[in-house]
Design a protein around this motif. Structure first.
Motif, short mmCIF file in Angstrom:
data_model
loop_
_atom_site.label_atom_id
_atom_site.label_comp_id
_atom_site.label_asym_id
_atom_site.label_seq_id
_atom_site.Cartn_x
_atom_site.Cartn_y
_atom_site.Cartn_z
N UNK A 124 0.80 -1.22 0.00
CA UNK A 124 0.00 0.00 0.00
C UNK A 124 0.83 1.26 0.00
N UNK A 125 2.16 1.12 -0.14
CA UNK A 125 3.04 2.28 -0.15
C UNK A 125 3.05 2.97 -1.50
N UNK A 126 3.81 4.04 -1.57
CA UNK A 126 3.84 4.86 -2.78
C UNK A 126 4.86 4.35 -3.80
N UNK A 127 4.54 4.48 -5.09
CA UNK A 127 5.52 4.15 -6.14
C UNK A 127 6.42 5.36 -6.42
N UNK A 128 7.31 5.21 -7.35
CA UNK A 128 8.14 6.29 -7.87
C UNK A 128 8.98 6.97 -6.78
N UNK A 129 9.68 6.18 -6.01
CA UNK A 129 10.52 6.73 -4.95
C UNK A 129 11.65 7.59 -5.52
N UNK A 130 12.01 7.38 -6.78
CA UNK A 130 13.09 8.14 -7.39
C UNK A 130 12.77 9.64 -7.43
N UNK A 131 11.50 9.99 -7.45
CA UNK A 131 11.13 11.41 -7.49
C UNK A 131 11.63 12.10 -6.22
N UNK A 132 11.41 11.49 -5.09
CA UNK A 132 11.86 12.08 -3.83
C UNK A 132 13.38 12.05 -3.74
N UNK A 133 13.98 10.96 -4.20
CA UNK A 133 15.44 10.86 -4.15
C UNK A 133 16.10 11.89 -5.07
N UNK A 134 15.42 12.26 -6.14
CA UNK A 134 15.99 13.26 -7.05
C UNK A 134 16.07 14.65 -6.42
N UNK A 135 15.36 14.83 -5.32
CA UNK A 135 15.45 16.11 -4.61
C UNK A 135 16.82 16.32 -3.97
N UNK A 136 17.55 15.25 -3.72
CA UNK A 136 18.86 15.38 -3.08
C UNK A 136 19.83 16.14 -3.98
N UNK A 137 20.12 15.68 -5.21
CA UNK A 137 21.03 16.48 -6.04
C UNK A 137 20.45 17.84 -6.42
N UNK A 138 19.13 17.90 -6.60
CA UNK A 138 18.50 19.18 -6.92
C UNK A 138 18.71 20.19 -5.80
N UNK A 139 18.46 19.77 -4.58
CA UNK A 139 18.58 20.70 -3.45
C UNK A 139 20.02 21.16 -3.27
N UNK A 140 20.98 20.26 -3.43
CA UNK A 140 22.37 20.68 -3.27
C UNK A 140 22.87 21.46 -4.48
N UNK A 141 22.24 21.29 -5.64
CA UNK A 141 22.51 22.19 -6.77
C UNK A 141 22.06 23.61 -6.44
N UNK A 142 20.91 23.71 -5.79
CA UNK A 142 20.44 25.03 -5.34
C UNK A 142 21.37 25.62 -4.29
N UNK A 143 21.91 24.76 -3.43
CA UNK A 143 22.88 25.23 -2.42
C UNK A 143 24.12 25.77 -3.12
N UNK A 144 24.58 25.08 -4.16
CA UNK A 144 25.76 25.57 -4.91
C UNK A 144 25.47 26.94 -5.50
N UNK A 145 24.32 27.09 -6.14
CA UNK A 145 23.97 28.39 -6.72
C UNK A 145 23.92 29.48 -5.66
N UNK A 146 23.25 29.20 -4.54
CA UNK A 146 23.12 30.20 -3.48
C UNK A 146 24.48 30.50 -2.86
N UNK A 147 25.34 29.51 -2.75
CA UNK A 147 26.68 29.71 -2.20
C UNK A 147 27.50 30.61 -3.12
#
Length: 161
Positions: A124-147
């Protein structure tokens, strides 16, 4: 530089919306569980995913507003030029290398999750776990830009002092 600040601001609006949705989900889920003895694995996982979105996409916003953790016992006593020097050293030698390392490591992690079409192992869990995992490189890409934006603005201020 304004483009980076705007991107961070708009993402913060999105995360605020997700946070409000998270509150509604938690109240709804608690009501179902405690008043009607009903539960949903997918609903609980959705709460975790929303929490992931809020945390990961708020890192750059926190950096932008200088609200990150720091040992202020020493930092507050420094002159403004010394504070900017500490900031610049931290950005260049700690934040950027760490962010690039996280991006590098997490890309294969996301790629594997996508290739396997990873889903929750719970019934009964959710599919497409890769969507949430893709937030990791995305968020740190945003950190690089902000830095990079913070380095430029702090260096300009440091030079003017």
């Amino acid at each position: 530089m304004k483009l980076i600040d705007s991107l961070t601001r708009y993402i913060s609006f999105f995360t605020a919306f997700i946070m409000a949705a998270l509150v509604v989900l938690v109240v709804y889920d608690a009501t179902l569980r405690y008043l009607f003895s009903e539960g949903s694995t997918a609903l609980q996982e959705l709460q975790w995913h929303f929490f992931d979105v809020v945390i990961l996409l708020s890192i750059a916003y926190t950096l932008k507003h200088n609200a990150h953790v720091r040992v202020d016992i020493f930092y507050d006593k420094f002159s403004r030029k010394k504070q900017l020097t500490v900031n610049l050293l931290a950005y260049i030698f700690f934040i950027l290398p760490f962010a690039f390392l996280i991006i590098y490591i997490s890309l294969s992690f996301v790629e594997m999750s996508f290739a396997q079409n990873e889903a929750s192992s719970d019934p009964g869990g959710l599919p497409y776990r890769w969507i949430v995992k893709s937030l990791i490189p995305l968020s740190f890409g945003l950190v690089v830009l902000q830095t990079i934006k913070e380095i430029v603005t702090d260096f300009q201020e440091w030079r003017s002092l």
